[in-house]
Write a protein that holds these residues in place. Structure first.
Motif, PDB file in Angstrom:
ATOM      1  N   VAL A  29      14.994  19.696 -13.828  1.00  0.00           N
ATOM      2  CA  VAL A  29      13.702  20.253 -13.425  1.00  0.00           C
ATOM      3  C   VAL A  29      13.555  20.052 -11.932  1.00  0.00           C
ATOM      4  O   VAL A  29      13.683  18.935 -11.432  1.00  0.00           O
ATOM      5  N   THR A  30      13.309  21.137 -11.183  1.00  0.00           N
ATOM      6  CA  THR A  30      13.171  21.045  -9.737  1.00  0.00           C
ATOM      7  C   THR A  30      11.695  21.063  -9.357  1.00  0.00           C
ATOM      8  O   THR A  30      10.817  21.466 -10.138  1.00  0.00           O
ATOM      9  N   VAL A  31      11.413  20.613  -8.131  1.00  0.00           N
ATOM     10  CA  VAL A  31      10.038  20.589  -7.648  1.00  0.00           C
ATOM     11  C   VAL A  31       9.424  21.987  -7.618  1.00  0.00           C
ATOM     12  O   VAL A  31       8.276  22.176  -8.050  1.00  0.00           O
ATOM     13  N   PRO A  32      10.116  23.037  -7.125  1.00  0.00           N
ATOM     14  CA  PRO A  32       9.512  24.382  -7.160  1.00  0.00           C
ATOM     15  C   PRO A  32       9.143  24.831  -8.570  1.00  0.00           C
ATOM     16  O   PRO A  32       8.103  25.468  -8.775  1.00  0.00           O
ATOM     17  N   GLU A  33       9.967  24.487  -9.539  1.00  0.00           N
ATOM     18  CA  GLU A  33       9.653  24.860 -10.913  1.00  0.00           C
ATOM     19  C   GLU A  33       8.384  24.162 -11.396  1.00  0.00           C
ATOM     20  O   GLU A  33       7.564  24.758 -12.109  1.00  0.00           O
ATOM     21  N   ILE A  34       8.227  22.909 -11.011  1.00  0.00           N
ATOM     22  CA  ILE A  34       7.031  22.167 -11.404  1.00  0.00           C
ATOM     23  C   ILE A  34       5.782  22.791 -10.775  1.00  0.00           C
ATOM     24  O   ILE A  34       4.756  22.989 -11.443  1.00  0.00           O
ATOM     25  N   LEU A  35       5.874  23.128  -9.483  1.00  0.00           N
ATOM     26  CA  LEU A  35       4.727  23.714  -8.792  1.00  0.00           C
ATOM     27  C   LEU A  35       4.388  25.092  -9.363  1.00  0.00           C
ATOM     28  O   LEU A  35       3.215  25.442  -9.531  1.00  0.00           O
ATOM     29  N   THR A  36       5.405  25.885  -9.663  1.00  0.00           N
ATOM     30  CA  THR A  36       5.163  27.205 -10.246  1.00  0.00           C
ATOM     31  C   THR A  36       4.484  27.089 -11.601  1.00  0.00           C
ATOM     32  O   THR A  36       3.528  27.819 -11.919  1.00  0.00           O
ATOM     33  N   SER A  37       4.970  26.168 -12.423  1.00  0.00           N
ATOM     34  CA  SER A  37       4.378  25.962 -13.742  1.00  0.00           C
ATOM     35  C   SER A  37       2.925  25.533 -13.629  1.00  0.00           C
ATOM     36  O   SER A  37       2.062  25.994 -14.376  1.00  0.00           O
ATOM     37  N   ARG A  38       2.640  24.676 -12.666  1.00  0.00           N
ATOM     38  CA  ARG A  38       1.269  24.203 -12.486  1.00  0.00           C
ATOM     39  C   ARG A  38       0.357  25.329 -12.015  1.00  0.00           C
ATOM     40  O   ARG A  38      -0.800  25.442 -12.456  1.00  0.00           O
ATOM     41  N   SER A  39       0.837  26.176 -11.115  1.00  0.00           N
ATOM     42  CA  SER A  39       0.022  27.282 -10.600  1.00  0.00           C
ATOM     43  C   SER A  39      -0.317  28.297 -11.681  1.00  0.00           C
ATOM     44  O   SER A  39      -1.316  29.014 -11.596  1.00  0.00           O
ATOM     45  N   LEU A  40       0.503  28.355 -12.704  1.00  0.00           N
ATOM     46  CA  LEU A  40       0.256  29.278 -13.809  1.00  0.00           C
ATOM     47  C   LEU A  40      -0.627  28.664 -14.892  1.00  0.00           C
ATOM     48  O   LEU A  40      -0.900  29.297 -15.917  1.00  0.00           O
ATOM     49  N   GLY A  41      -1.054  27.445 -14.639  1.00  0.00           N
ATOM     50  CA  GLY A  41      -1.956  26.801 -15.589  1.00  0.00           C
ATOM     51  C   GLY A  41      -1.286  25.976 -16.663  1.00  0.00           C
ATOM     52  O   GLY A  41      -1.950  25.486 -17.582  1.00  0.00           O
ATOM     53  N   PHE A  42       0.023  25.798 -16.567  1.00  0.00           N
ATOM     54  CA  PHE A  42       0.738  24.974 -17.541  1.00  0.00           C
ATOM     55  C   PHE A  42       0.781  23.537 -17.016  1.00  0.00           C
ATOM     56  O   PHE A  42       1.582  23.207 -16.147  1.00  0.00           O
ATOM     57  N   HIS A  43      -0.125  22.712 -17.531  1.00  0.00           N
ATOM     58  CA  HIS A  43      -0.242  21.348 -17.009  1.00  0.00           C
ATOM     59  C   HIS A  43       0.641  20.346 -17.749  1.00  0.00           C
ATOM     60  O   HIS A  43       0.802  19.222 -17.297  1.00  0.00           O
ATOM     61  N   ASN A  44       1.148  20.745 -18.901  1.00  0.00           N
ATOM     62  CA  ASN A  44       2.044  19.845 -19.621  1.00  0.00           C
ATOM     63  C   ASN A  44       3.365  19.711 -18.864  1.00  0.00           C
ATOM     64  O   ASN A  44       3.890  20.688 -18.328  1.00  0.00           O
ATOM     65  N   ARG A  45       3.868  18.493 -18.845  1.00  0.00           N
ATOM     66  CA  ARG A  45       5.129  18.270 -18.147  1.00  0.00           C
ATOM     67  C   ARG A  45       6.279  18.910 -18.905  1.00  0.00           C
ATOM     68  O   ARG A  45       6.405  18.722 -20.122  1.00  0.00           O
ATOM     69  N   PRO A  46       7.137  19.645 -18.222  1.00  0.00           N
ATOM     70  CA  PRO A  46       8.273  20.278 -18.895  1.00  0.00           C
ATOM     71  C   PRO A  46       9.287  19.236 -19.345  1.00  0.00           C
ATOM     72  O   PRO A  46       9.318  18.105 -18.844  1.00  0.00           O
ATOM     73  N   ILE A  47      10.117  19.626 -20.292  1.00  0.00           N
ATOM     74  CA  ILE A  47      11.160  18.726 -20.783  1.00  0.00           C
ATOM     75  C   ILE A  47      12.091  18.353 -19.633  1.00  0.00           C
ATOM     76  O   ILE A  47      12.557  19.212 -18.887  1.00  0.00           O
ATOM     77  N   GLY A  48      12.338  17.085 -19.494  1.00  0.00           N
ATOM     78  CA  GLY A  48      13.216  16.605 -18.427  1.00  0.00           C
ATOM     79  C   GLY A  48      12.482  16.218 -17.163  1.00  0.00           C
ATOM     80  O   GLY A  48      13.104  15.733 -16.206  1.00  0.00           O
ATOM     81  N   PHE A  49      11.159  16.412 -17.129  1.00  0.00           N
ATOM     82  CA  PHE A  49      10.393  16.109 -15.915  1.00  0.00           C
ATOM     83  C   PHE A  49      10.514  14.629 -15.541  1.00  0.00           C
ATOM     84  O   PHE A  49      10.847  14.288 -14.409  1.00  0.00           O
ATOM     85  N   THR A  50      10.219  13.742 -16.505  1.00  0.00           N
ATOM     86  CA  THR A  50      10.244  12.303 -16.213  1.00  0.00           C
ATOM     87  C   THR A  50      11.636  11.844 -15.809  1.00  0.00           C
ATOM     88  O   THR A  50      11.801  11.057 -14.864  1.00  0.00           O
TER      89      THR A  50
END
Length: 528
Positions: A29-50
């Protein structure tokens, strides 16, 4: 394990040239992917985030401070043998070969206090009992209690051990302090009750060759390492009854019985201690190591109580290994086939009636036993020498371990299946790695991060961070069919002027400290 002193004239204070090696860690999981997911309203952490965050943080660890006082020859403390952080992570206490105890502010890495003569010999171990009280153990066989608010004098000196004190543990459930030493004893100290001159204590365990002792965080297990290449787990620990339950159990004799595949009745009568249905002070041995281990010199417990991390030497002392063993409770079915039967315990006291000639011959066999050769002193002084040869009469005496007396016979009559039964040990090793064999004669203390994902191991004049797999996942996500080599995340070589022998993680923050035989203390944290 010696703790020899150092001469200032022979110690090299040259500054090493640090070398840092970082392993390539796949981040799913990369930082851009995390930011994109958050901007779309998906606040749950994706698999592999931690896992990705932890891997990034631990791979960024680097040295951030060196105690300036350790550079001064007039402040030479010898080896830094042990560290302990306070429960809130604000203070660090260091145990020194030169009898001192050093106290640091973990926030700014500044030394705030020095107890110059904390003990009469090397200080080996430290344990915080609460936020303001800590205990120290030393080669002077003493344990001292200290109040962090008043360090000019110790609160109490505890007498009981007769050799080097190497471990201090605190049992929250029973509210007692548990200590072990090279005299082979484990003591439980009731700090609330005292006699006229000392605290009340009880010898709860005795083992020749005892090296280290640790309790799991929940106090439900005691782990003991030995100089005979095996570890002992005491499951369902009950300190109040431990001395009674194991009062005559001889672990070394039982281990000899396992390795020799011969049985001694005095040992097989204690098979019930290994019974997986036993609900109090159940015994289990661990003997699977990546090498022919001899001295298991250091021991740490996973913060969740999942595993024991140990460091060992072989008999030639030319190999060192770090090994991880799963110490969690196993299903009772796993123990169903973990035993063997031998035929060596059959002796003239057999209570079964022989049914044929072969059985009759077996009835009169000498019992399996340990025997000791001896020569009387007066005979030794009067040895006769004929034609250049010496004639020496020898006698033999039973070791007394045969157990052929009436009580043993009565036990085997009631438990016939136990007579020739020897309990075997389950395979529990999950990970391992070979270490550099340097600093002979000194114990190297490993450390485990508070989240349990990373092991810090002394590595010559530096340290290295080891993970259970290349993704820095938790141990519970790295279940293997066969033991696997630990994965180095970061190697920080030549960060010290001498061999590193201790390290410790801060329990509250991403902070790490290491100490060497040359008095130097290094601080590390993520450098992003």
């Amino acid at each position: 394990m010696s703790a020899a002193g150092y001469d200032l004239n022979t110690v090299s204070f040259r500054e090493p040239t640090p070398k840092r090696h970082v392993a390539q860690i796949p981040l799913y999981v990369t930082v851009p992917e995390i930011l994109t997911s958050r901007s779309l309203g998906f606040h749950n952490r994706p698999i592999g985030f931690t896992d990705a965050v932890k891997a990034s943080v631990y791979s960024s660890f680097d040295s951030v401070a060196i105690d300036p006082d350790s550079r001064k020859s007039d402040n030479y403390w010898g080896g830094i043998f042990n560290f302990e952080f306070s429960h809130n992570g604000k203070l660090l206490v260091a145990a020194c070969e030169g009898k001192q105890v050093l106290i640091y502010d973990a926030g700014n890495q500044k030394k705030i206090e020095t107890i110059e003569t904390a003990h009469l010999n090397c200080v080996n171990c430290i344990k915080f009992l609460d936020e303001r009280t800590f205990a120290t153990g030393s080669d002077d066989a003493l344990i001292k209690l200290w109040d962090i608010r008043k360090l000019d004098k110790c609160m109490k000196t505890l007498h009981g051990h007769s050799s080097w004190v190497k471990n201090i543990e605190w049992s929250e459930e029973e509210h007692v302090m548990v200590t072990s030493a090279f005299d082979g004893t484990v003591y439980a100290w009731n700090l609330n009750d005292r006699t006229e001159n000392n605290m009340l204590f009880e010898k709860v365990f005795l083992l020749s060759g005892l090296m280290r002792m640790k309790l799991t965080p929940d106090g439900k297990k005691m782990l003991i390492t030995t100089t005979a290449g095996f570890m002992i787990i005491i499951h369902n620990l009950n300190l109040l009854t431990l001395a009674l339950d194991l009062r005559s159990f001889r672990p070394n004799l039982y281990r000899l019985m396992q390795t020799s595949e011969q049985c001694f009745p005095v040992a097989t009568t204690y098979n019930y201690l290994f019974d997986p249905k036993r609900t109090r002070n159940r015994i289990e041995f661990i003997d699977d190591f990546p090498n022919e281990s001899e001295v298991i010199s250091s021991l740490q417990i996973h913060p969740h109580g999942w595993a024991a991390v140990s460091r060992n030497l072989n008999s030639e002392e030319n190999e060192e290994w770090t090994a991880v063993h799963d110490i969690q409770d196993r299903d009772a079915k796993d123990y169903e086939d973990s035993f063997m039967y031998t035929e060596d315990c059959v002796d003239e006291y057999t209570f079964d009636t022989p049914s044929n000639d072969e059985s009759a011959d077996r009835v009169h066999q000498r019992p399996t036993d340990l025997w000791l050769g001896y020569t009387l002193l007066e005979d030794y002084n009067a040895l006769e020498t004929t034609a250049g040869t010496t004639r020496q009469e020898m006698g033999i005496v039973s070791s007394g371990l045969i157990g052929s007396s009436a009580p043993y016979n009565a036990y085997f009559q009631n438990h016939p299946d136990e007579r020739n039964k020897v309990i075997l040990n389950l395979k529990r090793m999950t990970h391992y790695i070979k270490e550099k064999n340097v600093g002979k004669g000194f114990i190297k203390e490993v450390a485990i991060s508070p989240d349990g994902r990373v092991i810090c191991s002394p590595y010559d004049r530096g340290i290295r961070l080891l993970a259970f797999n290349q993704s820095c996942q938790e141990m519970s996500e790295c279940v293997l069919d066969e033991p696997k080599e630990l994965h180095p995340i970061v190697e920080m070589n030549d960060y010290h002027r001498d061999v590193v022998v201790s390290c410790k993680f801060n329990p509250m923050h991403y902070q790490l400290v290491s100490g060497c035989l040359g008095s130097q203390i290094n601080w590390y944290q993520p450098v992003l």
